[in-house]
Design a protein around this motif. Sequence first.
Motif, short mmCIF file in Angstrom:
data_model
loop_
_atom_site.label_atom_id
_atom_site.label_comp_id
_atom_site.label_asym_id
_atom_site.label_seq_id
_atom_site.Cartn_x
_atom_site.Cartn_y
_atom_site.Cartn_z
N HIS A 153 37.84 46.11 28.64
CA HIS A 153 38.88 46.16 29.25
C HIS A 153 39.41 44.55 29.68
CE1 HIS A 153 40.83 46.92 33.11
NE2 HIS A 153 40.78 48.49 32.84
N GLY A 187 41.05 43.39 32.30
CA GLY A 187 41.24 42.96 32.92
C GLY A 187 39.70 42.39 34.04
N ARG A 188 39.04 43.74 34.12
CA ARG A 188 37.57 43.12 34.35
C ARG A 188 37.12 42.12 33.54
NH1 ARG A 188 37.03 48.95 34.06
NH2 ARG A 188 36.47 49.50 31.81
N ARG A 229 38.78 39.11 31.92
CA ARG A 229 39.69 37.96 32.97
C ARG A 229 38.93 37.76 33.97
NH1 ARG A 229 44.49 36.08 32.62
NH2 ARG A 229 45.19 38.02 31.24
N ARG A 230 38.59 38.22 34.77
CA ARG A 230 37.53 38.43 36.59
C ARG A 230 36.26 37.98 36.33
NH1 ARG A 230 40.67 43.86 37.76
NH2 ARG A 230 38.85 44.66 36.66
N ALA A 242 45.18 36.91 25.68
CA ALA A 242 45.84 37.41 26.61
C ALA A 242 47.17 38.40 26.68
CB ALA A 242 46.42 36.25 28.17
N GLU A 278 47.90 42.34 26.81
CA GLU A 278 48.57 42.30 27.28
C GLU A 278 49.55 44.14 27.71
OE1 GLU A 278 52.84 41.14 29.81
OE2 GLU A 278 52.01 39.95 28.40
N ASP A 293 45.12 48.03 28.75
CA ASP A 293 44.41 47.80 29.95
C ASP A 293 44.30 50.21 30.00
OD1 ASP A 293 42.06 46.40 29.47
OD2 ASP A 293 42.93 45.60 31.73
N ARG A 333 43.73 48.63 22.63
CA ARG A 333 42.40 48.17 22.81
C ARG A 333 41.23 48.04 21.61
NH1 ARG A 333 41.35 49.50 27.67
NH2 ARG A 333 39.13 50.40 27.52
#
Length: 299
Positions: free
Chosen positions: A213, A215-216, A218-219, A233, A237, A240, A246
Amino acid sequence: MTRHSPIAGPDAAGIRFSFELFPPRTPEGLAQLDRVVDRLAALGPEGFSVTHGAGGTTRDRTRGVVERVAARTGLPVAQHLTCIGARRAEIDDEARALRAAGIRRIVALRGDPPAGGAPHPPGGGYRHAADLVAGLMRIADFDISVAAYPEVHPEAASAAADLDNLRRKFDAGARRAITQYCFDTDTVLRFVDRARAAGIDRPIVPGIMPVSHFGRLRRFSETCGAAIPRWLAGMFEGLDADPARRAGLAAAVATEQCRRLAAAGLTDFHIYSLNRAEVSVALCRALRPERTGAGPQAA
């Protein structure tokens, strides 16, 4: 370069891999983990490792999962052990309990303190991973893996200081290092070259993070100092919300990285599975189709 496994002994079969798991919070998560472990074990890995939470907050659940996976698969399972936020006597007692339970493979880490927790509680503790390794080796002849950082640990004063810290962990008794994931393969290869030039000759096992995933990821990467390349990235993009595409892309990216590393002589990989099977299965089949099977029965 000599081939070594992050978990077990040598095997002449070429590319080898192990998987990292984390302890689920719920009975439903544990049942799901059983299904994932069954699928991953069918791929013929060298073994598994099971993580701790910050400050060792999942210690009891971690031990339970280690014993559960070992009993379920018959494969070696390494327990992560962190020292920050714990007294030395607590860690020593846990190490003795691991030895008594027949667990001798440990991934020894300094770790991060839990939110609001003290880095070093009253009574003192092991301040660094090298101290932890030395303490563990005083208790038993554990098979210890430690962490290495191709992009340099966020708290290190310099790349040279980071390598010095890695050397101290080996000098204390660690057998191998497993790297933090790094998506820039050239950075990983340069790190290994620098380590060898600095006289570090122990096995260095690349950690591989399939993108489950973005987004997760990246965090999480922001907290651990792992860079997200612009090209990665761009690839993920908007995906997700499209798990099938993905997963296929994640497997392709991880496969290409492993193939490049293997061509440079790094043939053992520690895969951060995130308790998911799909991308790890695709990756391992691509790397070792003769040992993991290609038909639906192997899934």
